[in-house]
Scaffold this motif. Structure first.
Motif, mmCIF file in Angstrom:
data_model
loop_
_atom_site.group_PDB
_atom_site.id
_atom_site.type_symbol
_atom_site.label_atom_id
_atom_site.label_comp_id
_atom_site.label_asym_id
_atom_site.label_seq_id
_atom_site.Cartn_x
_atom_site.Cartn_y
_atom_site.Cartn_z
ATOM 1 N N ILE A 127 0.840 -1.205 0.000
ATOM 2 C CA ILE A 127 0.000 0.000 0.000
ATOM 3 C C ILE A 127 0.872 1.252 0.000
ATOM 4 O O ILE A 127 0.606 2.217 -0.730
ATOM 5 C CB ILE A 127 -0.947 -0.001 1.218
ATOM 6 C CG1 ILE A 127 -1.980 -1.124 1.083
ATOM 7 C CG2 ILE A 127 -1.648 1.350 1.369
ATOM 8 C CD1 ILE A 127 -2.826 -1.337 2.325
ATOM 9 N N PHE A 128 1.922 1.234 0.809
ATOM 10 C CA PHE A 128 2.844 2.369 0.892
ATOM 11 C C PHE A 128 3.488 2.635 -0.466
ATOM 12 O O PHE A 128 3.573 3.782 -0.920
ATOM 13 C CB PHE A 128 3.912 2.059 1.940
ATOM 14 C CG PHE A 128 4.876 3.180 2.204
ATOM 15 C CD1 PHE A 128 4.475 4.320 2.873
ATOM 16 C CD2 PHE A 128 6.199 3.081 1.796
ATOM 17 C CE1 PHE A 128 5.366 5.350 3.133
ATOM 18 C CE2 PHE A 128 7.099 4.097 2.050
ATOM 19 C CZ PHE A 128 6.685 5.237 2.724
ATOM 20 N N ASP A 146 -8.336 11.919 1.139
ATOM 21 C CA ASP A 146 -9.507 11.043 1.007
ATOM 22 C C ASP A 146 -9.517 10.344 -0.353
ATOM 23 O O ASP A 146 -9.832 9.154 -0.451
ATOM 24 C CB ASP A 146 -10.795 11.846 1.179
ATOM 25 C CG ASP A 146 -11.029 12.272 2.623
ATOM 26 O OD1 ASP A 146 -10.431 11.647 3.521
ATOM 27 O OD2 ASP A 146 -11.799 13.218 2.840
ATOM 28 N N LYS A 147 -9.169 11.091 -1.407
ATOM 29 C CA LYS A 147 -9.154 10.523 -2.759
ATOM 30 C C LYS A 147 -8.084 9.438 -2.881
ATOM 31 O O LYS A 147 -8.317 8.371 -3.460
ATOM 32 C CB LYS A 147 -8.902 11.624 -3.788
ATOM 33 C CG LYS A 147 -10.072 12.563 -4.011
ATOM 34 C CD LYS A 147 -11.124 11.917 -4.898
ATOM 35 C CE LYS A 147 -12.195 12.921 -5.284
ATOM 36 N NZ LYS A 147 -13.240 12.305 -6.134
ATOM 37 N N TYR A 148 -6.890 9.736 -2.357
ATOM 38 C CA TYR A 148 -5.822 8.732 -2.406
ATOM 39 C C TYR A 148 -6.238 7.479 -1.635
ATOM 40 O O TYR A 148 -6.024 6.351 -2.088
ATOM 41 C CB TYR A 148 -4.530 9.297 -1.815
ATOM 42 C CG TYR A 148 -3.812 10.286 -2.697
ATOM 43 C CD1 TYR A 148 -3.280 9.904 -3.926
ATOM 44 C CD2 TYR A 148 -3.646 11.608 -2.303
ATOM 45 C CE1 TYR A 148 -2.618 10.818 -4.735
ATOM 46 C CE2 TYR A 148 -2.982 12.525 -3.105
ATOM 47 C CZ TYR A 148 -2.469 12.125 -4.319
ATOM 48 O OH TYR A 148 -1.816 13.024 -5.115
ATOM 49 N N ALA A 149 -6.818 7.680 -0.456
ATOM 50 C CA ALA A 149 -7.240 6.546 0.364
ATOM 51 C C ALA A 149 -8.309 5.721 -0.347
ATOM 52 O O ALA A 149 -8.270 4.483 -0.331
ATOM 53 C CB ALA A 149 -7.751 7.039 1.715
ATOM 54 N N HIS A 153 -8.361 1.824 -1.479
ATOM 55 C CA HIS A 153 -9.383 1.015 -0.802
ATOM 56 C C HIS A 153 -9.117 0.884 0.700
ATOM 57 O O HIS A 153 -9.290 -0.187 1.298
ATOM 58 C CB HIS A 153 -9.479 -0.379 -1.439
ATOM 59 C CG HIS A 153 -9.707 -0.345 -2.920
ATOM 60 N ND1 HIS A 153 -10.872 0.120 -3.482
ATOM 61 C CD2 HIS A 153 -8.889 -0.695 -3.957
ATOM 62 C CE1 HIS A 153 -10.780 0.046 -4.807
ATOM 63 N NE2 HIS A 153 -9.593 -0.438 -5.118
ATOM 64 N N ILE A 154 -8.664 1.981 1.292
ATOM 65 C CA ILE A 154 -8.463 2.031 2.740
ATOM 66 C C ILE A 154 -8.987 3.372 3.239
ATOM 67 O O ILE A 154 -9.322 4.254 2.445
ATOM 68 C CB ILE A 154 -6.971 1.880 3.132
ATOM 69 C CG1 ILE A 154 -6.133 2.974 2.460
ATOM 70 C CG2 ILE A 154 -6.449 0.491 2.789
ATOM 71 C CD1 ILE A 154 -4.672 2.974 2.881
ATOM 72 N N SER A 155 -9.046 3.533 4.549
ATOM 73 C CA SER A 155 -9.477 4.810 5.112
ATOM 74 C C SER A 155 -8.285 5.766 5.200
ATOM 75 O O SER A 155 -7.119 5.345 5.155
ATOM 76 C CB SER A 155 -10.066 4.603 6.507
ATOM 77 O OG SER A 155 -9.049 4.213 7.414
#
Length: 240
Positions: A127-128, A146-149, A153-155
């Motif tokens: 993910i990183f 928020d868009k990147y998250a 598919h994570i918060s």
């Protein structure tokens, strides 16, 4: 990806405008897209290993630290791995690719514990890595956290935790650090003006870009460029 291991010698290695000391046993780990250069003594000896991003992805390799210090008891085994790689690269047979891949995988298994801290998990590292790739490949626009998250598919909270654990800084600060490192590269090595660089990196307001840059580099973009850009017939200083 590149690995440079000094078995003896001294000097300095600059990665993304951060200076690190070269010393006996120190192994430098450089990811793709990182800016790096060297200044080292004539008596330096060691090994260099370079491999493609596709191979790193296949083997799950990701460098989360700029260097590690190899302990004395591990030196002989690592030297054997490098010598075997040198020998295998001189061979010309059908097993060459498999042998090299196996050796690189074994090498990484020997240093993995040092490269990652206790917070490391393969999922979080993936993910990183994806987050950094989104930042570096999404020129002309900076998304909200928020868009990147959402893309990952994570918060947002989980994204921040992963970034804090693996880099020591928040997701937003990591984004700015990567963008400003790229800004330094463009200021020194491209023909783009400051407004064009600001736009290319996703800053809609060039004055905001200039303020953020000055806060990080302690110089305005124009003064940074004037101070460190290589001039004909002159050597380029390292902007640290």
């Amino acid at each position: 990806y590149s690995v440079v291991w000094f078995v003896q010698g001294n000097g300095f290695h600059v990665i993304d405008f951060n200076e690190y000391q070269i010393r006996k046993g120190r192994m430098f780990l450089v990811n793709p897209n990182q800016i790096n250069n060297w200044s080292y003594a004539d008596n330096c000896e060691g090994y260099t290993l370079m491999f493609a991003k596709s191979l790193a992805s296949q083997l799950g390799i990701e460098f989360l630290k700029p260097y590690i210090d190899v302990e004395k008891q591990d030196t002989s085994l690592l030297q054997l791995v490098f010598e075997n790689l040198i020998r295998d690269c001189k061979l010309d047979n059908d097993d060459l690719q498999h042998k090299i891949m196996t050796s690189i995988q074994y090498f990484y298994s020997l240093i993995a514990d040092k490269v990652h801290d206790e917070a490391f998990t393969s999922k979080n590292t993936a993910i990183f890595r994806q987050f950094k790739e989104l930042i570096l490949t999404n020129d002309f626009k900076i998304q909200s956290m928020d868009k990147y998250a959402d893309t990952l598919h994570i918060s947002t909270a989980v994204l921040n935790i992963i970034c804090q654990n693996l880099s020591g800084i928040s997701a937003k600060q990591l984004l700015l650090d990567l963008k400003l490192t790229e800004a330094k590269r463009l200021l020194l090595y491209s023909r783009l003006n400051i407004n064009e660089i600001s736009f290319q990196l996703g800053f809609e307001d060039s004055s905001y870009f200039a303020r953020i840059f000055k806060k990080k580099a302690l110089l305005s973009p124009s003064l940074f460029q004037k101070k460190y850009r290589k001039q004909p017939g002159k050597s380029c200083k390292h902007p640290l």
